[in-house]
Design a protein around this motif. Structure first.
Motif, PDB file in Angstrom:
ATOM      1  N   HIS A 106      62.867   5.676 117.646  1.00  0.00           N
ATOM      2  CA  HIS A 106      62.452   4.909 118.814  1.00  0.00           C
ATOM      3  C   HIS A 106      61.792   3.596 118.397  1.00  0.00           C
ATOM      4  N   GLU A 107      60.987   3.666 117.347  1.00  0.00           N
ATOM      5  CA  GLU A 107      60.338   2.445 116.862  1.00  0.00           C
ATOM      6  C   GLU A 107      61.378   1.445 116.369  1.00  0.00           C
ATOM      7  N   ASP A 118      67.951  -8.148 122.992  1.00  0.00           N
ATOM      8  CA  ASP A 118      68.904  -7.355 123.759  1.00  0.00           C
ATOM      9  C   ASP A 118      68.186  -6.254 124.532  1.00  0.00           C
ATOM     10  N   ALA A 119      68.772  -5.875 125.646  1.00  0.00           N
ATOM     11  CA  ALA A 119      68.273  -4.732 126.408  1.00  0.00           C
ATOM     12  C   ALA A 119      68.997  -3.488 125.892  1.00  0.00           C
ATOM     13  N   ILE A 120      68.266  -2.596 125.254  1.00  0.00           N
ATOM     14  CA  ILE A 120      68.857  -1.397 124.653  1.00  0.00           C
ATOM     15  C   ILE A 120      68.580  -0.203 125.559  1.00  0.00           C
ATOM     16  N   TRP A 121      69.600   0.603 125.780  1.00  0.00           N
ATOM     17  CA  TRP A 121      69.453   1.732 126.688  1.00  0.00           C
ATOM     18  C   TRP A 121      70.154   2.980 126.145  1.00  0.00           C
ATOM     19  N   ASP A 122      69.778   4.129 126.681  1.00  0.00           N
ATOM     20  CA  ASP A 122      70.387   5.410 126.305  1.00  0.00           C
ATOM     21  C   ASP A 122      70.338   6.315 127.527  1.00  0.00           C
ATOM     22  N   MET A 123      71.424   7.050 127.766  1.00  0.00           N
ATOM     23  CA  MET A 123      71.442   7.972 128.895  1.00  0.00           C
ATOM     24  C   MET A 123      72.085   9.289 128.494  1.00  0.00           C
ATOM     25  N   ASN A 124      71.411  10.388 128.817  1.00  0.00           N
ATOM     26  CA  ASN A 124      71.963  11.717 128.592  1.00  0.00           C
ATOM     27  C   ASN A 124      72.883  12.041 129.763  1.00  0.00           C
ATOM     28  N   MET A 125      74.186  12.152 129.492  1.00  0.00           N
ATOM     29  CA  MET A 125      75.163  12.359 130.559  1.00  0.00           C
ATOM     30  C   MET A 125      75.037  13.743 131.200  1.00  0.00           C
ATOM     31  N   GLN A 126      74.413  14.685 130.489  1.00  0.00           N
ATOM     32  CA  GLN A 126      74.280  16.044 131.019  1.00  0.00           C
ATOM     33  C   GLN A 126      73.048  16.207 131.901  1.00  0.00           C
ATOM     34  N   THR A 127      71.952  15.563 131.504  1.00  0.00           N
ATOM     35  CA  THR A 127      70.706  15.713 132.260  1.00  0.00           C
ATOM     36  C   THR A 127      70.387  14.520 133.146  1.00  0.00           C
ATOM     37  N   GLY A 128      71.026  13.372 132.849  1.00  0.00           N
ATOM     38  CA  GLY A 128      70.735  12.164 133.617  1.00  0.00           C
ATOM     39  C   GLY A 128      69.504  11.430 133.116  1.00  0.00           C
ATOM     40  N   GLU A 129      68.861  11.948 132.078  1.00  0.00           N
ATOM     41  CA  GLU A 129      67.660  11.307 131.535  1.00  0.00           C
ATOM     42  C   GLU A 129      68.005   9.954 130.926  1.00  0.00           C
ATOM     43  N   TRP A 131      66.606   6.207 128.958  1.00  0.00           N
ATOM     44  CA  TRP A 131      65.595   5.561 128.118  1.00  0.00           C
ATOM     45  C   TRP A 131      65.973   4.098 127.952  1.00  0.00           C
ATOM     46  N   GLY A 132      64.985   3.225 127.887  1.00  0.00           N
ATOM     47  CA  GLY A 132      65.250   1.811 127.685  1.00  0.00           C
ATOM     48  C   GLY A 132      64.105   1.145 126.951  1.00  0.00           C
ATOM     49  N   ASN A 133      64.405   0.078 126.237  1.00  0.00           N
ATOM     50  CA  ASN A 133      63.342  -0.654 125.552  1.00  0.00           C
ATOM     51  C   ASN A 133      62.678  -1.630 126.522  1.00  0.00           C
ATOM     52  N   GLU A 134      61.738  -2.397 126.026  1.00  0.00           N
ATOM     53  CA  GLU A 134      60.978  -3.302 126.892  1.00  0.00           C
ATOM     54  C   GLU A 134      61.883  -4.310 127.597  1.00  0.00           C
ATOM     55  N   SER A 135      62.874  -4.850 126.873  1.00  0.00           N
ATOM     56  CA  SER A 135      63.786  -5.828 127.469  1.00  0.00           C
ATOM     57  C   SER A 135      64.604  -5.210 128.594  1.00  0.00           C
ATOM     58  N   PHE A 136      64.925  -3.921 128.451  1.00  0.00           N
ATOM     59  CA  PHE A 136      65.683  -3.236 129.493  1.00  0.00           C
ATOM     60  C   PHE A 136      64.866  -3.142 130.775  1.00  0.00           C
ATOM     61  N   TYR A 137      63.591  -2.805 130.655  1.00  0.00           N
ATOM     62  CA  TYR A 137      62.714  -2.734 131.829  1.00  0.00           C
ATOM     63  C   TYR A 137      62.600  -4.103 132.499  1.00  0.00           C
ATOM     64  N   GLN A 138      62.473  -5.141 131.687  1.00  0.00           N
ATOM     65  CA  GLN A 138      62.359  -6.491 132.232  1.00  0.00           C
ATOM     66  C   GLN A 138      63.630  -6.888 132.977  1.00  0.00           C
ATOM     67  N   ASN A 143      58.026  -2.111 135.357  1.00  0.00           N
ATOM     68  CA  ASN A 143      56.885  -2.009 134.439  1.00  0.00           C
ATOM     69  C   ASN A 143      57.040  -0.728 133.634  1.00  0.00           C
ATOM     70  N   ARG A 144      57.109  -0.869 132.337  1.00  0.00           N
ATOM     71  CA  ARG A 144      57.354   0.300 131.486  1.00  0.00           C
ATOM     72  C   ARG A 144      56.221   1.313 131.544  1.00  0.00           C
ATOM     73  N   GLN A 145      55.016   0.857 131.828  1.00  0.00           N
ATOM     74  CA  GLN A 145      53.861   1.743 131.851  1.00  0.00           C
ATOM     75  C   GLN A 145      53.781   2.563 133.138  1.00  0.00           C
ATOM     76  N   THR A 146      54.324   2.044 134.219  1.00  0.00           N
ATOM     77  CA  THR A 146      54.150   2.715 135.513  1.00  0.00           C
ATOM     78  C   THR A 146      55.445   3.140 136.182  1.00  0.00           C
ATOM     79  N   ASP A 147      56.566   2.494 135.860  1.00  0.00           N
ATOM     80  CA  ASP A 147      57.826   2.776 136.549  1.00  0.00           C
ATOM     81  C   ASP A 147      58.697   3.755 135.767  1.00  0.00           C
ATOM     82  N   SER A 148      59.430   4.577 136.495  1.00  0.00           N
ATOM     83  CA  SER A 148      60.328   5.562 135.895  1.00  0.00           C
ATOM     84  C   SER A 148      61.776   5.092 136.014  1.00  0.00           C
ATOM     85  N   LEU A 149      62.600   5.495 135.043  1.00  0.00           N
ATOM     86  CA  LEU A 149      64.027   5.156 135.082  1.00  0.00           C
ATOM     87  C   LEU A 149      64.851   6.254 135.737  1.00  0.00           C
ATOM     88  N   ALA A 150      64.192   7.314 136.187  1.00  0.00           N
ATOM     89  CA  ALA A 150      64.898   8.490 136.711  1.00  0.00           C
ATOM     90  C   ALA A 150      65.851   8.142 137.852  1.00  0.00           C
TER      91      ALA A 150
END
Length: 208
Positions: A106-107, A118-129, A131-138, A143-150
């Motif tokens: 992750h680091e 770049d905006a880097i992202w990852d998605m679990n196709m089975q669970t829908g979970e 993940w994104g880096n700071e650029s992805f949130y922007q 807000n990465r600290q308060t908002d969810s990608l769910a």
């Protein structure tokens, strides 16, 4: 005192050897962990708790340190005084190593994202979970600290005219088990304007 064979092997002892006492256990705890572990144990004993749980590094028979998950049940008399303890020490070194590898990965994602912007992202196709880096949130104005990608919906921000092409590319990739896809599309920014993006994705498949 009594211990099983696995416990004895951790000390380099045989099942017929005397069970190591508390002092030897203390000395086997990594010096950097010892004070905190013993403080936690003493606090548990002095309280009314019936269970003490801790993780620490423990020197085994090979003289190397293993990560241990220690769970101890405390039996007390009517006055609340500890009269007996029963516990188990579980070797969780492999699990801790795996957790560290994930943390490092992750680091690295974060460092790559900052270096390339770049905006880097990852998605679990089975669970829908997701993940994104700071650029992805922007990119989504989140807000990465308060908002969810769910509940994040990618197509809700994609230009309507580009959705059929993107959907077709993805369906074809899944059907043909293609692992790497690249596409361009217009994406709506937080201010409402559209920008053109080059998106590269790697798809991982399971055995089926």
């Amino acid at each position: 005192m009594w211990a099983n064979e696995v416990h004895q092997r951790m000390y380099g002892l045989d099942i017929t050897d005397p069970v190591p006492g508390e002092e030897m256990w203390k000395q086997r705890i990594h010096p950097d962990d010892r004070e905190e572990v013993l403080k936690s144990l003493n606090e548990a004993m002095a309280s009314a708790k019936s269970v003490w749980i801790s993780e620490y590094r423990f020197q085994t028979e090979s003289r190397e340190y293993k990560n241990i998950y220690d769970r101890t049940y405390i039996v007390r008399n009517e006055a609340g005084k500890p009269v007996r303890t029963t516990g188990n020490m579980m070797d969780i070194t492999e699990r801790k190593n795996a957790e560290n590898e994930i943390k490092i990965a992750h680091e690295r994602y974060e460092m790559i994202g900052k270096a390339t912007n770049d905006a880097i992202w990852d998605m679990n196709m089975q669970t829908g979970e997701k993940w994104g880096n700071e650029s992805f949130y922007q990119l989504y104005g989140l807000n990465r600290q308060t908002d969810s990608l769910a509940e994040l919906e990618f197509y809700s921000r994609t230009h309507p005219e580009d959705i059929p092409k993107l959907s077709s590319t993805l369906d074809t990739a899944f059907l043909q088990k293609i692992q790497s896809i690249t596409d361009e599309y217009r994406f709506r920014m937080p201010d409402g304007s559209y920008r053109t993006f080059l998106d590269r994705a790697f798809i991982q498949y399971d055995a089926d």
